[in-house]
Scaffold this active site. Structure first.
Site, PDB file in Angstrom:
ATOM      1  N   GLU A 119       0.826  -1.212   0.000  1.00 54.30           N
ATOM      2  CA  GLU A 119       0.000   0.000   0.000  1.00 54.30           C
ATOM      3  C   GLU A 119       0.865   1.269   0.000  1.00 54.30           C
ATOM      4  O   GLU A 119       0.674   2.183   0.794  1.00 54.30           O
ATOM      5  CB  GLU A 119      -0.970  -0.009   1.177  1.00 54.30           C
ATOM      6  CG  GLU A 119      -1.949  -1.171   1.137  1.00 54.30           C
ATOM      7  CD  GLU A 119      -3.027  -1.102   2.203  1.00 54.30           C
ATOM      8  OE1 GLU A 119      -2.914  -0.253   3.118  1.00 54.30           O
ATOM      9  OE2 GLU A 119      -3.994  -1.893   2.132  1.00 54.30           O
ATOM     10  N   GLU A 265      -5.802  -8.632  -0.668  1.00 59.56           N
ATOM     11  CA  GLU A 265      -6.457  -8.703   0.642  1.00 59.56           C
ATOM     12  C   GLU A 265      -7.949  -8.471   0.458  1.00 59.56           C
ATOM     13  O   GLU A 265      -8.361  -7.558  -0.255  1.00 59.56           O
ATOM     14  CB  GLU A 265      -5.950  -7.623   1.606  1.00 59.56           C
ATOM     15  CG  GLU A 265      -4.569  -7.787   2.149  1.00 59.56           C
ATOM     16  CD  GLU A 265      -4.205  -6.677   3.137  1.00 59.56           C
ATOM     17  OE1 GLU A 265      -3.022  -6.565   3.478  1.00 59.56           O
ATOM     18  OE2 GLU A 265      -5.109  -5.919   3.562  1.00 59.56           O
TER      19      GLU A 265
END
Length: 467
Positions: A119, A265
């Site tokens: 991220e 995810e």
């Protein structure tokens, strides 16, 4: 971009053992931010017992990789964010990282992906943004020179990489991320036939607006709820497809319409704070069951904008991680507790406990699917805390200023009883009430918990949050 309308039907519910825990398309994230987790050895045993075939790590821990070498589990490893710029600046750093973290274990450990960073665009380190793709190129060159060509290089991003995500056809990458960075990333992924890895959670957009988005729509439950994108005409039957396609449209706007997508995810929390609706085991089991059915279906369902395209998916996560900071949901995404017990009370070797409409019928109906309305306080999680643990937390809360602890001063309404426990209760509640709007959580390293029971006493009135 194709505009074929895909009508999804999730009435086909496959067994948990053959879908969530036995599919070549679905893996599990193995995070370890906890002080009560089973050992790596026991964790690998659990993964094998559940017939998990893919696992994603957040590092390249040599002990874990060694243990995985004795299995047939495919593995994704990660370059930490703090190593990206160093690797981007020097090819020899990339060679060293690959030799130490890949070559030392490969091929006995079936490494499938090297993920560079996690991220990255959610981090405000703009130099890291610029260094990301150069680091990815160096890692891939190092692999290629070692004649390793079946390991794909990628990087997981969160949904906040988008500036606009709704309707899906309006999907657009953030304007503060330099265009050359995103184009370079797309060019790399396209040229190497790698995947655009996305961390995607329908729970978050639903929980922020639970009265405007249907819970069934977020949980991927079969039903009559649909949304038609006014620009593309595509029909959506669940929130996950909307989110995935917003990325697909964003990539298309940069001229890349065929980059494959992988979900790095996804999941649903089984527990959370009082002010976090929908975080319960019933919803978590329902989401995972329907996700498994969707992603394991043959032939692949894809999304409305990309019908028939397989989407490799990693569930988040193997365990609850009790040391993750932030709101309560952060610590409750696991499919297993720290003891290895199924959080959802599911038979992991048997059928997915879902009914005809994708509902987790084995669990009691949840009571927190609607937002709580009322006052909430933040107090000690237990009365058995040691003073040595409480003192630093109280000091932190009180040193923030803003009159947070004025009532605890001698003569103040909450000065008595004079005890660290009493003062901690007030300090936690006062701090949270004043700074919740700035992102503060009622956590304090596990010392605090939310309550709807007013802890005020006498003339001492505890600040609260009204939701």
């Amino acid at each position: 971009m194709k505009t074929t309308i895909l009508a999804l039907s999730l009435c086909y519910i496959v067994s948990l053992s053959s879908a969530l825990l036995g599919s070549d398309k679905i893996g599990i994230n193995y995070g370890r931010i906890g002080n009560n987790l089973p050992s790596p050895y026991r964790s690998i045993e659990l993964l094998q017992s559940m017939n998990v075939r893919h696992v994603k790590l957040y590092d390249s821990d040599p002990e874990v990789l060694k243990l995985l070498s004795e299995t047939d589990i495919h593995v994704s490893i990660m370059v930490p964010n703090d190593q990206i710029s160093r690797i981007a600046s020097n090819r020899s750093e990339a060679d060293q990282w690959v030799n130490l973290n890949v070559l030392a274990h490969y091929p006995s450990t079936r490494i499938r992906f090297v993920l560079v960073g996690n991220e990255v665009f959610s981090n405000n380190d703009k130099q890291m943004w610029l260094d990301l793709v150069p680091a990815m190129r160096y890692i891939r060159k190092s692999l290629s020179e070692l004649n390793i060509h079946n390991i794909k290089v990628g990087t997981p991003v969160a949904m906040d990489v988008l500036e606009t995500s709704f309707p899906p056809s309006a999907g657009k990458f953030r304007s503060d991320i330099p265009a050359q960075v995103m184009r370079s990333l797309m060019k790399f992924l396209n040229g190497t036939r790698s995947f655009f890895f996305l961390d995607v959670y329908p729970f978050f957009p639903w929980s922020k607006n639970p009265t405007t988005m249907s819970l069934d729509f977020a949980l991927l439950k079969e039903g009559n709820l649909t949304y038609t994108d006014p620009n593309s005409g595509l029909i959506y039957m669940n929130a996950l497809d909307q989110m995935l396609d917003s990325i697909n449209f964003a990539m298309a706007k940069l001229g890349f319409e065929s980059i494959r997508m992988a979900i790095s995810e996804t999941g649903w929390p089984h527990e959370g704070d009082i002010d976090q609706p929908g975080a319960n085991a019933y919803n978590s089991a329902t989401y995972l069951c329907n996700l498994a059915a969707k992603m394991s279906y043959e032939p692949p369902l894809g999304t409305p904008a990309r019908p028939g395209v397989e989407i490799p998916t990693f569930i988040f996560s193997l365990y609850d991680e009790n040391q993750k900071p932030g709101p309560g949901t952060e610590r409750h995404w696991g499919i297993l507790s720290s003891s290895g017990r199924s959080i959802h009370q599911m038979d992991l070797a048997g059928s997915c406990p879902a009914g005809d409409k994708g509902e987790a019928r084995h669990l009691a109906k949840p009571v927190n699917n609607r937002p709580y309305k009322g006052k909430i306080w933040c107090v000690l999680a237990t009365k058995t805390m040691r003073e040595v643990d409480l003192a630093p937390a109280v000091e932190f809360a009180c040193l923030q200023g803003n009159a947070t602890c004025n009532e605890l001063a001698p003569g103040g309404a909450c000065y008595t009883p004079v005890s660290i426990v009493s003062h901690a209760n007030y300090a936690f509640s006062s701090y949270w009430a004043k700074y919740r709007g700035d992102g503060a959580s009622c956590y304090f390293d596990g010392l605090a918990v939310q309550t709807i029971v007013d802890p005020s006493h006498g003339s001492c009135k505890f600040p609260s949050v009204t939701v």
